[in-house]
Design a protein around this motif. Structure first.
Motif, PDB file in Angstrom:
ATOM      1  N   LYS A  58       0.698  -1.189  -0.174  1.00  0.00           N
ATOM      2  CA  LYS A  58       0.005   0.044   0.273  1.00  0.00           C
ATOM      3  C   LYS A  58       0.786   0.865   0.054  1.00  0.00           C
ATOM      4  CE  LYS A  58      -4.391  -2.124   2.182  1.00  0.00           C
ATOM      5  NZ  LYS A  58      -5.044  -1.688   2.598  1.00  0.00           N
ATOM      6  N   ARG A  59       2.156   1.639   0.927  1.00  0.00           N
ATOM      7  CA  ARG A  59       3.181   1.687   0.951  1.00  0.00           C
ATOM      8  C   ARG A  59       3.549   2.365  -0.113  1.00  0.00           C
ATOM      9  NH1 ARG A  59       7.447   3.986   4.722  1.00  0.00           N
ATOM     10  NH2 ARG A  59       8.438   5.408   3.885  1.00  0.00           N
ATOM     11  N   TYR A  60       3.807   1.245  -1.420  1.00  0.00           N
ATOM     12  CA  TYR A  60       4.388   1.937  -2.433  1.00  0.00           C
ATOM     13  C   TYR A  60       3.699   2.074  -3.341  1.00  0.00           C
ATOM     14  CZ  TYR A  60       8.368  -1.618  -0.536  1.00  0.00           C
ATOM     15  OH  TYR A  60       9.241  -1.845  -0.143  1.00  0.00           O
ATOM     16  N   GLU A  61       2.566   1.725  -3.841  1.00  0.00           N
ATOM     17  CA  GLU A  61       1.465   2.637  -4.184  1.00  0.00           C
ATOM     18  C   GLU A  61       0.985   3.837  -3.890  1.00  0.00           C
ATOM     19  OE1 GLU A  61      -1.419  -2.095  -4.568  1.00  0.00           O
ATOM     20  OE2 GLU A  61      -1.573  -0.375  -3.292  1.00  0.00           O
ATOM     21  N   SER A  62       0.633   4.214  -3.233  1.00  0.00           N
ATOM     22  CA  SER A  62       1.039   5.735  -2.325  1.00  0.00           C
ATOM     23  C   SER A  62       1.697   6.733  -2.898  1.00  0.00           C
ATOM     24  CB  SER A  62       0.667   5.543  -1.366  1.00  0.00           C
ATOM     25  OG  SER A  62       1.219   5.992  -0.239  1.00  0.00           O
ATOM     26  N   GLU A  63       3.324   6.219  -2.719  1.00  0.00           N
ATOM     27  CA  GLU A  63       3.763   6.719  -3.133  1.00  0.00           C
ATOM     28  C   GLU A  63       4.153   6.617  -4.625  1.00  0.00           C
ATOM     29  OE1 GLU A  63       7.550   6.917  -0.663  1.00  0.00           O
ATOM     30  OE2 GLU A  63       6.371   6.619   1.120  1.00  0.00           O
ATOM     31  N   LYS A 120       3.002   1.299  -9.684  1.00  0.00           N
ATOM     32  CA  LYS A 120       1.317   2.276 -10.689  1.00  0.00           C
ATOM     33  C   LYS A 120       0.746   1.600 -10.699  1.00  0.00           C
ATOM     34  CE  LYS A 120       4.134   6.105 -12.459  1.00  0.00           C
ATOM     35  NZ  LYS A 120       4.797   6.833 -13.473  1.00  0.00           N
TER      36      LYS A 120
END
Length: 191
Positions: free
Chosen positions: A66-71, A75
Motif C-alpha cells: 500500500k505504501r509503494y502504491e501511494s508513493e 503504478k
C-alpha cells in the motif's frame, strides 16, 4: 517506479526531467528490495504467499505494498498476455518518423481508434512514434499497414516494422534480483 517524472513541454528538444524528492532510491532496505523484486514477477499472488517468500508477515506485506502504491513506486499491475491464445498470430512494433510534430498528434488520434492497437509510445531519436499492434494473420497485418502508409504518405517520412515473438523478463539487478522469466508473445509455428 516513480523515481523521476518526465514533463513534456512543446517539443522533444524541450523535454525536461523533474526529480521526485519524496522517495530516495538509496534508502531502500534489503526488505524493500526483496519485496519489490518478488512483486515484479509475482504481483497477483496472495499476501500470505508473498509474505512467506520474502520472510515478512502478511500484515507487513500489505502495509508495504500500500505504501509503494501511494508513493507511486508501484503504478500498475500488468498481465503478460498470450496473444496467440486470443487468436492473434502477428505482433508488430511499427516505428514512424513524421514530417512534422503536428502529424504525430493526428496519427495518435487515428491509431487510438484501431482495434488492433495495443499501445502507443512516443520516442526520442530517429523515430517519433511506435505503435504496437496485434493482427490475426499476415494478410490482415499487410492490408492494415499498407492502407495506413498509403493514407499518410505525405506525413510519414520513414518507418520500420519489427515483429518480436519472444520476451525475456530480466531480473531487477539494481534490486538484487537474479531470477529471469521467459514468455512467448506470439507462438509461431515452424513450417
Amino acid at each position: 517506479m516513480k523515481i523521476s517524472n518526465f514533463i513534456r513541454i512543446k517539443e522533444k528538444k524541450d523535454l525536461k526531467i523533474q526529480e521526485n524528492k519524496s522517495f530516495n532510491m538509496n534508502k531502500l532496505k534489503s526488505t524493500d528490495m526483496k519485496l519489490l523484486t518478488y512483486l515484479y514477477q509475482h504481483n497477483r499472488e496472495p499476501f500470505t504467499k508473498i509474505a512467506k517468500a520474502v520472510g515478512l508477515s502478511r500484515e507487513q506485506v500489505e502495509y508495504w505494498i500500500k505504501r509503494y502504491e501511494s508513493e507511486g513506486i508501484i503504478k500498475k499491475y500488468l498481465p503478460v498476455v498470450s496473444y496467440t491464445r486470443l487468436g492473434y498470430h502477428s505482433l508488430v512494433l511499427f516505428f514512424i518518423k513524421n514530417t512534422t510534430s503536428s502529424a504525430s498528434v493526428e496519427l495518435k488520434k487515428e491509431v487510438k481508434q484501431s482495434k488492433n492497437r495495443i499501445t502507443t509510445v512516443e520516442l526520442l531519436g530517429k523515430y517519433d512514434l511506435c505503435f504496437v499492434f496485434v493482427f490475426h494473420n499476415d494478410k490482415e497485418k499487410n492490408e492494415y499497414l499498407m492502407k495506413f502508409l498509403e493514407e499518410h504518405k505525405g506525413v510519414i517520412e520513414d518507418h520500420t516494422l519489427v515483429e518480436p515473438y519472444h520476451m525475456k523478463l530480466y531480473p531487477l539487478k539494481f534490486l538484487g534480483s537474479k531470477r529471469e522469466d521467459e514468455y512467448l508473445w506470439i507462438d509461431y509455428q515452424k513450417g
